[in-house]
Design a protein around this motif. Structure first.
Motif, short mmCIF file in Angstrom:
data_model
loop_
_atom_site.label_atom_id
_atom_site.label_comp_id
_atom_site.label_asym_id
_atom_site.label_seq_id
_atom_site.Cartn_x
_atom_site.Cartn_y
_atom_site.Cartn_z
N GLU B 14 -54.56 -133.71 25.63
CA GLU B 14 -53.12 -133.90 25.51
C GLU B 14 -52.79 -135.37 24.42
N SER B 15 -53.79 -136.22 25.34
CA SER B 15 -53.53 -137.75 24.94
C SER B 15 -53.98 -137.92 23.32
N PHE B 21 -51.39 -142.44 21.08
CA PHE B 21 -52.46 -142.77 20.96
C PHE B 21 -52.89 -143.13 19.56
N LEU B 22 -52.31 -142.48 18.60
CA LEU B 22 -52.37 -142.77 17.04
C LEU B 22 -52.12 -144.04 16.91
N ILE B 23 -50.85 -144.59 17.41
CA ILE B 23 -50.47 -145.99 17.30
C ILE B 23 -51.18 -146.83 17.81
N TYR B 24 -51.73 -146.49 18.94
CA TYR B 24 -52.52 -147.55 19.93
C TYR B 24 -53.87 -147.68 19.11
N SER B 25 -54.59 -146.43 18.69
CA SER B 25 -55.75 -146.69 18.04
C SER B 25 -55.66 -147.58 16.78
N LEU B 26 -54.47 -147.47 16.11
CA LEU B 26 -54.37 -148.04 14.77
C LEU B 26 -54.25 -149.30 14.92
N VAL B 27 -53.54 -150.11 16.10
CA VAL B 27 -53.44 -151.26 16.48
C VAL B 27 -54.51 -151.97 16.71
N ILE B 112 -57.58 -144.66 26.91
CA ILE B 112 -57.03 -146.14 26.63
C ILE B 112 -58.08 -147.12 26.29
N PHE B 113 -59.29 -146.84 26.98
CA PHE B 113 -60.38 -147.97 27.02
C PHE B 113 -61.00 -147.74 25.46
N LEU B 114 -61.27 -146.12 25.27
CA LEU B 114 -62.30 -146.10 24.03
C LEU B 114 -61.69 -146.63 22.98
#
Lengths: 290, 275
Positions: B14-15, B21-27, B112-114
């Motif tokens: 789901e995440s 998640f996309l924004i989080y990874s991009l940041v 969130i950690f990966l």
């Protein structure tokens, strides 16, 4: 099978369920009706062990809250509004089958019977399906395992007539060993599916009555309609019910599922000024829809 | 597969499809890319050069972004799922409440950690390819620090999600928690407290109780072992723990906070209305 004793539920001093008591035996099919805010959804959530409450709720003698996994393993649920899940269809089916200790193939088979080819949409996110597809999949998940209780909130609302007929057939296959609770705002939507009606208002049971069952859930009716003149609006409605135009938009012919008769008649009464003849006759279930 | 792992897998899937998640990874990926692009590995600060310099900057930026990101996305998605009817449906299936709650935490923790870890790992791999020396001790400690930080704020986020009944309230509460911790960082409130003649022990005690400050001090200790930047409070901290002791405290204390909050969240969840 299902027992509620003095069940009450308060939300911030607002009493949504008020000392509700009832007993439901195996094989009973209940229409749970009432207007918005009557307490139907709260009652269903108490039954599913999702809400804390005063009083006792048991299914098969066990509490759905304290013994969730064993009790809910035998309860199938179809919600009124499909959840906005982003996961692919295949993952949802596998998850539901795994936690319910069922075989995903049973779910796929029922979905196929309802006219939904799950193999084509396995990778598609659930929230990207159409309303009808979501409903068929949720029904397939609820029916694709061994359940003793089916709790359904307006389950056939998004289904086309053919899928509705197959859905009624699927329910008919489980009549003897399953208790069904079907929630709806309107009795005519579910009247022909049930043998008992419970009406709720202001959190209380205000009517608890039996319904005579003369027609099987799987029954089919052949219907002929004659109109005063062709009309585009009724033509669209009848086409939606998969009726065939037999003479210049004036003579119409089609099949209606037994449990759908009341709903069908409710629909055509909107055009009563155009109707000159309406005829319904039961036919063998093997007759196919046209 | 057991139900907890199934629920964790479900949450991960789901995440991965969610926009946050996309924004989080991009940041976090973007931070590392930018640090390389601006030639940070070639600059020198306090004797730090190469990947050490990049990792120090990365951990400082991560400490500023990760807590609020984790808090807001956790409470938004958990409370949002409940409001949208996801809980009503999925919890009508025979899943135990413990498997559901802890499975959701495990799944969320992985997501969130990966990205934070992969971004840092990416920097290490790139350095190896470029022949830049990798400070492995620093890399492993910062990885552990990030893992502890993610767990701490995930636990707090899950507790807020179970207590708040709507997305708006949950989001507001999460923001207030983050803001409170931010205000208790040494440069802001502790300064005021000391000026107001509050006992230094109280000020240091507050700093040691604030997870954000604990991470900040631990990150500082990696390139300033005597904690000179902190001034006199460094004496209290180093006398109390010692340099190695503080590094261990900075890992155990946030994990403990996160675990206690998650446990409190679980006990609340088990006793309350689910959808």
């Amino acid at each position: 099978m299902i027992r509620l004793q003095n069940v009450s539920k308060l939300f911030k001093r607002h009493r949504v369920l008020d000392h509700v008591s009832m007993e439901v035996e195996l094989g009973e099919r209940i229409a749970l009706i009432g207007s918005n805010g009557a307490g139907k959804t709260t009652l269903i959530r108490c039954l599913l062990g999702e809400y804390t409450h005063d009083g006792d709720v048991t299914i098969g003698g066990h509490s759905p809250r304290a013994e969730r996994t064993s009790v809910l393993g035998k309860v199938g649920f179809v919600p009124q509004l499909p959840p906005p899940l982003k996961m692919p269809v295949g993952q949802l089916v596998n998850f539901a089958a795994a936690v319910c200790r069922s075989d995903p193939k049973r779910i796929h088979d029922i979905a196929t019977r309802l006219g939904l080819d799950t193999h084509e949409i396995l990778a598609r996110p659930f929230n990207r399906l159409s309303g009808g597809m979501k409903q068929k999949l949720l029904i397939a998940i609820a029916l694709g395992r061994d359940t003793r209780v089916l709790v359904m909130d307006e389950p056939a609302a998004n289904l086309d007539p053919e899928a509705r007929h197959i859905f009624f057939n699927l329910l008919a296959e489980r009549l003897e060993n399953t208790t069904m609770i079907i929630s709806s705002h309107r009795l005519d939507e579910v009247a022909s599916l049930v043998n008992r009606v419970i009406e709720m208002d202001m959190g209380q049971v205000v009517l608890d009555d039996r319904v005579a069952e003369e027609t099987k859930l799987s029954a089919m009716f052949q219907c002929h309609l004659t109109l005063l003149r062709p009309d585009a609006a009724i033509a669209r409605t009848l086409a939606g019910w998969q009726f065939a135009d037999r003479r210049d938009g004036v003579e119409w012919h089609g099949l209606v599922s037994g449990p759908d008769r009341l709903r069908f008649l409710g629909t055509v009464t909107r055009y009563v000024g155009l109707l000159t003849r309406i005829e319904l006759a039961e036919v063998a279930p093997s007759v196919t829809l046209q | 597969m057991n139900t907890l792992l199934l629920t964790a897998k479900l949450d991960i899937v789901e995440s991965l499809r969610a926009r946050w998640f996309l924004i989080y990874s991009l940041v976090f990926g973007g931070i590392v890319a930018l640090l390389f692009a601006f030639g940070l590995t070639e600059s020198r600060v306090l004797g730090f050069i190469g990947l050490s310099r990049l990792l120090v900057t990365y951990i400082q930026l991560t400490m500023a972004i990760l807590p609020v990101f984790v808090l807001i996305t956790t409470v938004r998605s958990v409370a949002g799922d409940r409001e949208a009817g996801v809980f009503e449906y999925l919890l009508s299936l025979p899943v135990s409440l413990s498997a559901w709650f802890w499975g959701k935490i495990v799944g969320r923790y992985v997501t969130i950690f990966l990205p934070v870890f992969v971004a840092m790992l990416g920097a290490v791999v790139w350095s190896l390819i470029q022949g830049i020396e990798v400070p492995w001790g620093m890399f492993f400690y910062y990885t552990a620090l990030l893992a502890a930080m993610a767990w701490c704020f995930l636990g707090i986020g899950m507790l807020i999600s179970t207590l708040a009944r709507s997305t708006d309230v949950a989001q507001g509460a999460a923001f207030m928690v983050w803001l409170t911790m931010l205000l208790f960082l040494d440069l802001i409130l502790l300064g005021v407290m000391i000026q107001g003649h509050v006992a230094p022990e109280v000020a240091v005690g507050v700093a040691l109780a604030n997870p954000l400050q604990v991470f900040r001090t631990a990150a500082l200790a990696m390139f300033d072992p005597q904690l000179i930047v902190l001034g006199p409070s460094a004496y209290v901290i180093l006398d109390l723990f010692g340099a190695a002791g503080y590094q261990i405290y900075a890992l155990i204390y946030p994990v403990l906070i996160g675990s206690l909050c998650a446990l409190a969240g679980y006990l609340t969840f088990r006793r309350s209305d689910l959808p």
